[in-house]
Every structure is written in C-alpha cells, then in structure tokens.
Design a protein around this motif. Structure first.
Motif, PDB file in Angstrom:
ATOM      1  N   LYS A 124       0.846  -1.189   0.000  1.00 37.17           N
ATOM      2  CA  LYS A 124       0.000   0.000   0.000  1.00 37.17           C
ATOM      3  C   LYS A 124       0.877   1.232   0.000  1.00 37.17           C
ATOM      4  O   LYS A 124       1.963   1.230   0.578  1.00 37.17           O
ATOM      5  N   GLY A 125       0.392   2.277  -0.645  1.00 37.39           N
ATOM      6  CA  GLY A 125       1.119   3.527  -0.674  1.00 37.39           C
ATOM      7  C   GLY A 125       0.179   4.717  -0.609  1.00 37.39           C
ATOM      8  O   GLY A 125      -0.968   4.644  -1.041  1.00 37.39           O
ATOM      9  N   VAL A 126       0.692   5.809  -0.051  1.00 31.07           N
ATOM     10  CA  VAL A 126      -0.061   7.053   0.049  1.00 31.07           C
ATOM     11  C   VAL A 126       0.837   8.165  -0.462  1.00 31.07           C
ATOM     12  O   VAL A 126       2.040   8.173  -0.195  1.00 31.07           O
ATOM     13  N   GLY A 127       0.266   9.107  -1.211  1.00 29.36           N
ATOM     14  CA  GLY A 127       1.042  10.222  -1.732  1.00 29.36           C
ATOM     15  C   GLY A 127       0.152  11.380  -2.126  1.00 29.36           C
ATOM     16  O   GLY A 127      -1.075  11.306  -2.008  1.00 29.36           O
ATOM     17  N   ASP A 128       0.792  12.427  -2.599  1.00 21.25           N
ATOM     18  CA  ASP A 128       0.042  13.620  -3.008  1.00 21.25           C
ATOM     19  C   ASP A 128      -0.812  13.362  -4.245  1.00 21.25           C
ATOM     20  O   ASP A 128      -1.807  14.052  -4.470  1.00 21.25           O
ATOM     21  N   TYR A 134       1.698   5.215  -5.853  1.00 21.35           N
ATOM     22  CA  TYR A 134       2.225   3.986  -6.449  1.00 21.35           C
ATOM     23  C   TYR A 134       3.712   3.839  -6.134  1.00 21.35           C
ATOM     24  O   TYR A 134       4.178   2.762  -5.746  1.00 21.35           O
ATOM     25  N   LEU A 135       4.477   4.913  -6.318  1.00 23.26           N
ATOM     26  CA  LEU A 135       5.912   4.874  -6.022  1.00 23.26           C
ATOM     27  C   LEU A 135       6.165   4.543  -4.554  1.00 23.26           C
ATOM     28  O   LEU A 135       7.085   3.777  -4.238  1.00 23.26           O
ATOM     29  N   ASN A 136       5.362   5.077  -3.660  1.00 19.22           N
ATOM     30  CA  ASN A 136       5.523   4.781  -2.243  1.00 19.22           C
ATOM     31  C   ASN A 136       5.197   3.318  -1.935  1.00 19.22           C
ATOM     32  O   ASN A 136       5.826   2.709  -1.070  1.00 19.22           O
ATOM     33  N   ALA A 137       4.227   2.747  -2.646  1.00 19.99           N
ATOM     34  CA  ALA A 137       3.943   1.313  -2.490  1.00 19.99           C
ATOM     35  C   ALA A 137       5.135   0.491  -2.992  1.00 19.99           C
ATOM     36  O   ALA A 137       5.553  -0.471  -2.342  1.00 19.99           O
ATOM     37  N   LEU A 138       5.699   0.894  -4.114  1.00 17.23           N
ATOM     38  CA  LEU A 138       6.855   0.196  -4.679  1.00 17.23           C
ATOM     39  C   LEU A 138       8.066   0.288  -3.753  1.00 17.23           C
ATOM     40  O   LEU A 138       8.814  -0.680  -3.599  1.00 17.23           O
ATOM     41  N   LYS A 139       8.261   1.411  -3.122  1.00 16.77           N
ATOM     42  CA  LYS A 139       9.394   1.597  -2.205  1.00 16.77           C
ATOM     43  C   LYS A 139       9.329   0.643  -1.013  1.00 16.77           C
ATOM     44  O   LYS A 139      10.340   0.364  -0.388  1.00 16.77           O
ATOM     45  N   GLN A 140       8.160   0.114  -0.719  1.00 17.57           N
ATOM     46  CA  GLN A 140       8.007  -0.816   0.399  1.00 17.57           C
ATOM     47  C   GLN A 140       8.492  -2.228   0.065  1.00 17.57           C
ATOM     48  O   GLN A 140       8.620  -3.064   0.953  1.00 17.57           O
ATOM     49  N   ILE A 141       8.761  -2.503  -1.193  1.00 21.35           N
ATOM     50  CA  ILE A 141       9.299  -3.806  -1.577  1.00 21.35           C
ATOM     51  C   ILE A 141      10.774  -3.835  -1.208  1.00 21.35           C
ATOM     52  O   ILE A 141      11.537  -2.969  -1.611  1.00 21.35           O
ATOM     53  N   GLN A 142      11.153  -4.823  -0.431  1.00 21.82           N
ATOM     54  CA  GLN A 142      12.534  -4.954   0.019  1.00 21.82           C
ATOM     55  C   GLN A 142      13.220  -6.123  -0.694  1.00 21.82           C
ATOM     56  O   GLN A 142      12.714  -7.250  -0.649  1.00 21.82           O
ATOM     57  N   PRO A 143      14.358  -5.879  -1.342  1.00 16.94           N
ATOM     58  CA  PRO A 143      15.088  -6.967  -2.009  1.00 16.94           C
ATOM     59  C   PRO A 143      15.504  -8.087  -1.056  1.00 16.94           C
ATOM     60  O   PRO A 143      15.732  -9.205  -1.477  1.00 16.94           O
ATOM     61  N   SER A 144      15.566  -7.777   0.238  1.00 21.81           N
ATOM     62  CA  SER A 144      15.940  -8.794   1.224  1.00 21.81           C
ATOM     63  C   SER A 144      14.738  -9.624   1.679  1.00 21.81           C
ATOM     64  O   SER A 144      14.892 -10.525   2.511  1.00 21.81           O
TER      65      SER A 144
END
Length: 182
Positions: A124-128, A134-144
């Motif tokens: 989930k992501g929240v933004g202006d 969408y970018l904030n939701a993507l940033k929550q994906i961790q490669p680890s």
C-alpha cells in the motif's frame, strides 16, 4: 553419557539424510551457472516513472542470491506485473491519494516459454497524487524479503530439473552447452 549417546543416535539419521539431499545452492554443475536478469515487459503495467526503481529492486534481489552478473542477456529472466487492487483519495485534509498494488514477480525461460516460479507481494502507498502513491507502495518492496529468496530458489530447482531432463533425453551435452544463452 548415555543421554549424549542417545541424542547422537537419534539425530544421526536426520543429519545423514540432510547430507544426502541435493541442495540447489550447492549443486556445482548447473545451479551455480544459472544467471537471471531483470526485465520489465511492455505489458507489465508498471508506470514509466516507476520502472527504474523497480529494475533496481529486482537487480538487488538477484544480486543478493548470486544469480546475476553484468551481462544483459540470459535466457532466464525475472519480470513483474503490477495490478492496482484499490485506489482513491483519503478523507483527510489535505486529501491524499492511496493505492493498494499487487506486484507479481515471475522467473521464466525466454527460449522455451517455461514459467518456473512466481510470487505476489501486496503493498500500500499514500502520496500527493496517484503516481506518488504507487511509487511509495513500490518503495516498500525490500530486495531482502524472504519471498524473493524463495522465488529464486524454487526457480533454480525447477531450472536444474528441467535441464537435467533435457540432458537425459539427449537434447544437449552439458559440457558444451551454455545454459544461459539461447
């Protein structure tokens, strides 16, 4: 002393069966040679602005598992599709856009079209605006994330099984066949 001997005798079969198991990560013949590259298809539904970040996340996940090198060509790819499950505006002041996205990652063989494994991650992501959300939701994906490790290990196992079956069928000689190129 008897307790120690009893524990050793009870754990010995477990230890021996684990030693006899062929682990993909230690299979020096095929699994160590597998190279997987990240690729975002035109049909991925990942917005253009988010594609560089998504590629970086996928590269990092592959590098962590030791299956990527500097080449830009391999028959095995990690790709992604994204689907927006929910989107809208919050009722707060000021209003913010929110989005719930499912990112489905696939590892497959470009040459044969075989899909080896897939994993879905919901974020989930929240933004202006919707793009920022969408970018904030993507940033929550961790490669680890353990899901990436599982995805890659399952794929390596299936790739090795598939290649061994093809080798047994006489389709190629493993000593002269480059498994990563088509």
């Amino acid at each position: 002393m008897k307790k120690i001997l009893a524990i050793l005798l009870l754990t010995m079969p477990v230890f021996l069966s684990a030693q006899g198991r062929t682990d993909v990560a230690t299979d020096g013949t095929l699994a160590d040679k597998i190279i997987i590259i990240p690729h975002i298809a035109i049909t991925s539904d990942v917005p253009d602005a988010a594609q560089p970040l998504m590629l970086d996340k996928m590269k990092q996940a592959l590098l962590r598992q030791g299956v990527m090198d500097s080449s830009d060509r391999s028959r095995f790819i990690l790709t992604v599709r994204s689907n927006i499950l929910e989107e809208g505006m919050t009722e707060t002041v000021p209003a913010k856009a929110f989005v719930k996205v499912i990112f489905t990652f696939y590892i497959g063989d470009v040459d044969s079209g075989i899909l080896f494994s897939s994993k879905a991650l919901t974020r989930k992501g929240v933004g202006d605006n919707p793009e920022q959300a969408y970018l904030n939701a993507l940033k929550q994906i961790q490669p680890s994330d353990a899901a990436f490790k599982k995805l890659i290990e399952e794929s390596k196992l299936r790739i090795v099984e598939t290649l061994k079956a093809r080798e047994d069928a006489g389709e190629f000689d493993k000593d002269s066949y480059d498994i990563n190129w088509w």
